[in-house]
Motif scaffolding. Structure first.
Motif, PDB file in Angstrom:
ATOM      1  N   GLY A 123       0.865  -1.526  -0.113  1.00  0.00           N
ATOM      2  CA  GLY A 123      -0.159  -0.046   0.010  1.00  0.00           C
ATOM      3  C   GLY A 123       1.013   1.095  -0.109  1.00  0.00           C
ATOM      4  N   LEU A 124      -0.201   2.185   0.195  1.00  0.00           N
ATOM      5  CA  LEU A 124       0.955   3.830  -0.067  1.00  0.00           C
ATOM      6  C   LEU A 124       0.156   4.428   1.560  1.00  0.00           C
ATOM      7  CD1 LEU A 124       0.103   4.425  -3.984  1.00  0.00           C
ATOM      8  CD2 LEU A 124       2.393   3.655  -2.910  1.00  0.00           C
ATOM      9  N   ALA A 125       0.847   4.860   1.973  1.00  0.00           N
ATOM     10  CA  ALA A 125       0.959   6.066   2.875  1.00  0.00           C
ATOM     11  C   ALA A 125       1.824   7.417   3.132  1.00  0.00           C
ATOM     12  CB  ALA A 125       0.832   4.891   4.063  1.00  0.00           C
ATOM     13  N   ASN A 126       1.103   8.015   2.663  1.00  0.00           N
ATOM     14  CA  ASN A 126       2.502   9.897   3.030  1.00  0.00           C
ATOM     15  C   ASN A 126       2.545   9.569   2.091  1.00  0.00           C
ATOM     16  OD1 ASN A 126       2.819  12.664   4.255  1.00  0.00           O
ATOM     17  ND2 ASN A 126       3.473  11.313   5.315  1.00  0.00           N
ATOM     18  N   ALA A 127       2.858   9.375   0.620  1.00  0.00           N
ATOM     19  CA  ALA A 127       3.978   9.264  -0.066  1.00  0.00           C
ATOM     20  C   ALA A 127       5.588   8.029   0.029  1.00  0.00           C
ATOM     21  CB  ALA A 127       4.603  10.455  -1.170  1.00  0.00           C
ATOM     22  N   THR A 128       4.845   6.785   1.078  1.00  0.00           N
ATOM     23  CA  THR A 128       5.802   6.045   1.253  1.00  0.00           C
ATOM     24  C   THR A 128       4.935   4.697   0.514  1.00  0.00           C
ATOM     25  OG1 THR A 128       5.914   7.257   2.901  1.00  0.00           O
ATOM     26  CG2 THR A 128       7.144   5.345   2.847  1.00  0.00           C
ATOM     27  N   ALA A 129       5.904   4.552  -0.004  1.00  0.00           N
ATOM     28  CA  ALA A 129       5.105   2.720  -0.464  1.00  0.00           C
ATOM     29  C   ALA A 129       5.081   1.768   0.581  1.00  0.00           C
ATOM     30  CB  ALA A 129       5.645   2.275  -1.672  1.00  0.00           C
ATOM     31  N   ILE A 130       5.023   0.657   0.723  1.00  0.00           N
ATOM     32  CA  ILE A 130       4.791  -0.317   1.971  1.00  0.00           C
ATOM     33  C   ILE A 130       4.572  -2.274   1.815  1.00  0.00           C
ATOM     34  CG2 ILE A 130       3.926  -0.573   4.318  1.00  0.00           C
ATOM     35  CD1 ILE A 130       2.962   2.509   5.091  1.00  0.00           C
ATOM     36  N   PHE A 131       5.057  -2.633   2.216  1.00  0.00           N
ATOM     37  CA  PHE A 131       4.846  -3.701   1.395  1.00  0.00           C
ATOM     38  C   PHE A 131       5.215  -4.636   2.600  1.00  0.00           C
ATOM     39  CE2 PHE A 131       6.466  -1.415  -2.249  1.00  0.00           C
ATOM     40  CZ  PHE A 131       5.806  -2.090  -3.501  1.00  0.00           C
ATOM     41  N   CYS A 132       4.238  -5.620   2.658  1.00  0.00           N
ATOM     42  CA  CYS A 132       4.168  -6.935   3.733  1.00  0.00           C
ATOM     43  C   CYS A 132       5.244  -7.945   3.666  1.00  0.00           C
ATOM     44  CB  CYS A 132       3.351  -5.880   4.739  1.00  0.00           C
ATOM     45  SG  CYS A 132       3.013  -5.018   5.482  1.00  0.00           S
ATOM     46  N   LEU A 133       6.230  -8.204   3.634  1.00  0.00           N
ATOM     47  CA  LEU A 133       6.010 -10.114   3.553  1.00  0.00           C
ATOM     48  C   LEU A 133       5.752 -11.257   3.911  1.00  0.00           C
ATOM     49  CD1 LEU A 133       9.225  -8.323   1.356  1.00  0.00           C
ATOM     50  CD2 LEU A 133       6.684  -8.541   0.543  1.00  0.00           C
ATOM     51  N   PRO A 134       5.975 -12.658   4.520  1.00  0.00           N
ATOM     52  CA  PRO A 134       6.389 -13.179   4.885  1.00  0.00           C
ATOM     53  C   PRO A 134       7.630 -12.974   5.438  1.00  0.00           C
ATOM     54  CG  PRO A 134       5.149 -14.152   3.089  1.00  0.00           C
ATOM     55  CD  PRO A 134       5.804 -12.406   2.678  1.00  0.00           C
ATOM     56  N   GLY A 135       7.605 -14.333   6.717  1.00  0.00           N
ATOM     57  CA  GLY A 135       9.252 -14.605   7.205  1.00  0.00           C
ATOM     58  C   GLY A 135      10.544 -14.876   6.993  1.00  0.00           C
ATOM     59  N   SER A 136       9.835 -15.833   6.450  1.00  0.00           N
ATOM     60  CA  SER A 136      10.735 -16.990   5.341  1.00  0.00           C
ATOM     61  C   SER A 136      11.665 -16.594   4.401  1.00  0.00           C
ATOM     62  CB  SER A 136       9.851 -18.443   4.118  1.00  0.00           C
ATOM     63  OG  SER A 136       9.480 -17.950   3.351  1.00  0.00           O
ATOM     64  N   SER A 137      12.978 -16.586   4.564  1.00  0.00           N
ATOM     65  CA  SER A 137      13.683 -16.048   3.399  1.00  0.00           C
ATOM     66  C   SER A 137      13.664 -16.211   1.845  1.00  0.00           C
ATOM     67  CB  SER A 137      15.483 -15.897   3.726  1.00  0.00           C
ATOM     68  OG  SER A 137      16.043 -17.766   3.775  1.00  0.00           O
ATOM     69  N   GLY A 138      13.371 -17.638   1.794  1.00  0.00           N
ATOM     70  CA  GLY A 138      11.991 -17.190   0.579  1.00  0.00           C
ATOM     71  C   GLY A 138      11.827 -16.405  -0.478  1.00  0.00           C
ATOM     72  N   ALA A 139      10.285 -16.563   0.925  1.00  0.00           N
ATOM     73  CA  ALA A 139       9.242 -15.752   0.196  1.00  0.00           C
ATOM     74  C   ALA A 139       9.996 -14.114   0.572  1.00  0.00           C
ATOM     75  CB  ALA A 139       8.036 -15.646   1.202  1.00  0.00           C
ATOM     76  N   CYS A 140      10.522 -13.514   0.681  1.00  0.00           N
ATOM     77  CA  CYS A 140      11.549 -12.417   0.533  1.00  0.00           C
ATOM     78  C   CYS A 140      12.320 -12.328  -0.817  1.00  0.00           C
ATOM     79  CB  CYS A 140      12.430 -12.133   1.822  1.00  0.00           C
ATOM     80  SG  CYS A 140      11.562 -11.810   3.290  1.00  0.00           S
ATOM     81  N   ARG A 141      12.599 -13.021  -1.298  1.00  0.00           N
ATOM     82  CA  ARG A 141      13.549 -13.426  -2.016  1.00  0.00           C
ATOM     83  C   ARG A 141      13.011 -13.426  -3.174  1.00  0.00           C
ATOM     84  NH1 ARG A 141      16.352 -17.743  -0.720  1.00  0.00           N
ATOM     85  NH2 ARG A 141      17.741 -17.172   0.011  1.00  0.00           N
ATOM     86  N   THR A 142      11.815 -14.060  -3.502  1.00  0.00           N
ATOM     87  CA  THR A 142      10.998 -14.406  -4.204  1.00  0.00           C
ATOM     88  C   THR A 142      10.077 -13.316  -4.316  1.00  0.00           C
ATOM     89  OG1 THR A 142       9.516 -16.683  -3.893  1.00  0.00           O
ATOM     90  CG2 THR A 142       8.173 -14.920  -4.929  1.00  0.00           C
ATOM     91  N   ALA A 143       9.857 -12.026  -3.520  1.00  0.00           N
ATOM     92  CA  ALA A 143       9.292 -10.764  -3.742  1.00  0.00           C
ATOM     93  C   ALA A 143      10.211  -9.722  -4.634  1.00  0.00           C
ATOM     94  CB  ALA A 143       8.493 -10.566  -2.002  1.00  0.00           C
ATOM     95  N   TRP A 144      11.183  -9.872  -4.052  1.00  0.00           N
ATOM     96  CA  TRP A 144      12.302  -9.025  -4.465  1.00  0.00           C
ATOM     97  C   TRP A 144      12.174  -9.565  -5.993  1.00  0.00           C
ATOM     98  CZ3 TRP A 144      14.133  -4.282  -2.253  1.00  0.00           C
ATOM     99  CH2 TRP A 144      14.886  -3.530  -3.529  1.00  0.00           C
ATOM    100  N   ASP A 145      13.049 -10.456  -5.822  1.00  0.00           N
ATOM    101  CA  ASP A 145      13.339 -10.758  -7.306  1.00  0.00           C
ATOM    102  C   ASP A 145      12.007 -10.615  -8.067  1.00  0.00           C
ATOM    103  OD1 ASP A 145      15.693 -10.971  -6.363  1.00  0.00           O
ATOM    104  OD2 ASP A 145      15.357 -13.599  -6.545  1.00  0.00           O
ATOM    105  N   GLY A 146      10.615 -11.215  -8.154  1.00  0.00           N
ATOM    106  CA  GLY A 146       9.952 -10.604  -8.774  1.00  0.00           C
ATOM    107  C   GLY A 146       8.437  -9.573  -9.175  1.00  0.00           C
ATOM    108  N   LEU A 147       8.884  -9.523  -7.960  1.00  0.00           N
ATOM    109  CA  LEU A 147       8.244  -7.957  -7.753  1.00  0.00           C
ATOM    110  C   LEU A 147       8.842  -6.492  -7.792  1.00  0.00           C
ATOM    111  CD1 LEU A 147       4.915  -9.865  -6.233  1.00  0.00           C
ATOM    112  CD2 LEU A 147       4.757  -8.532  -8.641  1.00  0.00           C
TER     113      LEU A 147
END
Length: 173
Positions: A123-147
């Motif tokens: 989401g966006l709040a006060n011109a700041t982008a916020i992304f809440c990701l799962p806690g596993s490093s694999g999920a963080c890798r998927t989110a970063w690399d894929g999106l």
């Protein structure tokens, strides 16, 4: 992409009752990935999985003009203390509905139907982008690399979230 990428100032928050900086692989991965992409780590913290503590840190960063993007990792599942979506969603001015949907589509290829247990959001709040990701490093890798790698790159066309948080732009260019 002939124009120069505009680096963003990104804060990373790990939500965990058990991690510290020595054992926080997901927060470390996000910090490494964002730096590798040419962005700046504005701050990195760890907070216990408590709605009000999460909300306090995220609110502080939303109000800080030096933070353009917030990445949280952890607390997006269904266990009793997983509360990141509840803590953050009330702070958003606009939700990025497609972020969670697209993350789960990418994650399906890696973990199959278990992806439905992820309540990641953007989401966006006060011109700041916020992304809440799962806690596993694999999920963080998927989110970063894929999106996030593309969506936080000011050169990505036809649109990206970087241009919404860069003050002199504030829109898709």
């Amino acid at each position: 992409m002939s124009e120069a990428m505009i680096p963003l100032r990104i804060a990373v928050l790990t939500v965990s009752d058990t991690r510290d900086f020595n054992s926080d692989r997901s927060g470390a991965l996000l910090a490494e990935r964002l730096a590798g992409a040419g962005h700046q780590l504005a701050e990195r913290r760890i907070v216990i999985d408590d709605v009000y503590r999460i909300r306090a840190v995220v609110s502080e960063w939303i109000a800080d003009p030096e933070v353009q993007v917030i990445l949280t990792t952890g607390g997006t599942g269904f266990t009793g203390r997983d509360s990141t979506p509840e803590a953050v969603s009330v702070l958003l001015d606009k939700r990025i509905e497609g972020f969670g949907e697209q993350f789960r589509q990418l994650s399906w290829q890696e973990i199959g139907s278990s992806t439905i247990q992820s309540r990641c959001l953007g989401g966006l709040a006060n011109a700041t982008a916020i992304f809440c990701l799962p806690g596993s490093s694999g999920a963080c890798r998927t989110a970063w690399d894929g999106l996030l790698l593309e969506q936080l790159d000011s050169r990505h066309k036809p649109c990206n979230f970087a241009n919404l948080v860069i003050p002199e732009r504030g829109q898709h260019v």
